[in-house]
Scaffold this motif. Structure first.
Motif, PDB file in Angstrom:
ATOM      1  N   UNK A  91      -2.665  20.376 -10.964  1.00  0.00           N
ATOM      2  CA  UNK A  91      -3.159  21.504 -10.060  1.00  0.00           C
ATOM      3  C   UNK A  91      -3.527  19.957  -8.306  1.00  0.00           C
ATOM      4  N   UNK A  92      -3.459  19.037  -8.449  1.00  0.00           N
ATOM      5  CA  UNK A  92      -3.739  18.630  -6.899  1.00  0.00           C
ATOM      6  C   UNK A  92      -2.341  18.892  -6.237  1.00  0.00           C
ATOM      7  N   UNK A  93      -1.367  17.975  -7.449  1.00  0.00           N
ATOM      8  CA  UNK A  93       0.180  18.321  -6.886  1.00  0.00           C
ATOM      9  C   UNK A  93       0.788  19.426  -5.921  1.00  0.00           C
ATOM     10  N   UNK A  94      -0.394  20.964  -5.841  1.00  0.00           N
ATOM     11  CA  UNK A  94       0.102  22.055  -5.918  1.00  0.00           C
ATOM     12  C   UNK A  94      -0.483  22.034  -4.451  1.00  0.00           C
ATOM     13  N   UNK A  95      -1.507  20.930  -3.795  1.00  0.00           N
ATOM     14  CA  UNK A  95      -1.995  21.029  -2.859  1.00  0.00           C
ATOM     15  C   UNK A  95      -0.680  20.126  -1.874  1.00  0.00           C
ATOM     16  N   UNK A  96      -0.467  19.015  -2.487  1.00  0.00           N
ATOM     17  CA  UNK A  96       0.334  18.070  -2.618  1.00  0.00           C
ATOM     18  C   UNK A  96       1.897  19.380  -1.568  1.00  0.00           C
ATOM     19  N   UNK A 113      -0.203  11.679   1.499  1.00  0.00           N
ATOM     20  CA  UNK A 113      -0.672  12.084   0.675  1.00  0.00           C
ATOM     21  C   UNK A 113      -0.873  12.035  -0.219  1.00  0.00           C
ATOM     22  N   UNK A 114      -2.311  12.234  -0.325  1.00  0.00           N
ATOM     23  CA  UNK A 114      -2.752  11.447  -1.506  1.00  0.00           C
ATOM     24  C   UNK A 114      -4.143  11.653  -2.804  1.00  0.00           C
TER      25      UNK A 114
END
Length: 169
Positions: A91-96, A113-114
């Motif tokens: 899910x967090x990779x979607x934000x990246x 991007x972290x």
């Protein structure tokens, strides 16, 4: 050392189990398991931590995204504790990915991007679980129309002019 209650519980229980073991045995039996396993666990919390008894808190935990982006988990969803780490990272990779898409569409560049994955301890069973994640991105956009940017470039030009001198002899 035996206290008054534990001595009473050992004597007072017909199957030779302590009061807490009987409680664990009852839970194991309700979930279709072998109640003889109860002797292996000192407490109900220990049995829940081992996964012999289902933890209600872990079984009812839901995840939901609080951002204004178009990503997964917009509505609250249950994720098993074993799968939560992978699902939260995805899910967090979607934000990246969204940050890179936004930067490329608007002529910007992703500077940083972290992703931070957060954990917590379940108060009922004591297991560590993934409690969520945070994505931080920095995007740099060129802004040639900004008067401050123009004056900064002019100042830099005056200060840097002639600093790199390369002459062929």
């Amino acid at each position: 050392m035996l206290g008054i209650n534990s001595a009473y519980n050992v004597v007072g229980q017909p199957n030779g189990l302590t009061f807490s073991e009987n409680k664990v045995a009852k839970e194991i039996k309700l979930q279709g398991g072998n109640e003889a396993l109860a002797k292996n666990y000192a407490s109900e919390k220990a049995a829940k931590r081992a996964g012999v008894i289902e933890c209600e808190t872990c079984a009812n935990r839901k995840y939901q995204d609080g951002s204004d982006e178009n990503v997964s988990f917009k509505s609250a969803q249950h994720v098993s504790p074993e799968a939560a780490g992978a699902r939260v990272r995805g899910h967090e990779q979607e934000h990246v990915s969204n940050a890179y898409d936004k930067a490329s569409k608007e002529g910007g560049k992703v500077i940083n991007a972290s992703v931070a994955i957060h954990t917590a301890i379940c108060p009922e069973c004591g297991r560590t679980y993934v409690s969520g994640g945070t994505t931080t991105t920095q995007i740099k956009y060129p802004n040639e129309d900004n008067p401050y940017q123009k004056s900064r470039k002019a100042a830099d030009e005056g200060a840097l002019a002639g600093m790199n001198f390369d002459a062929k002899l």
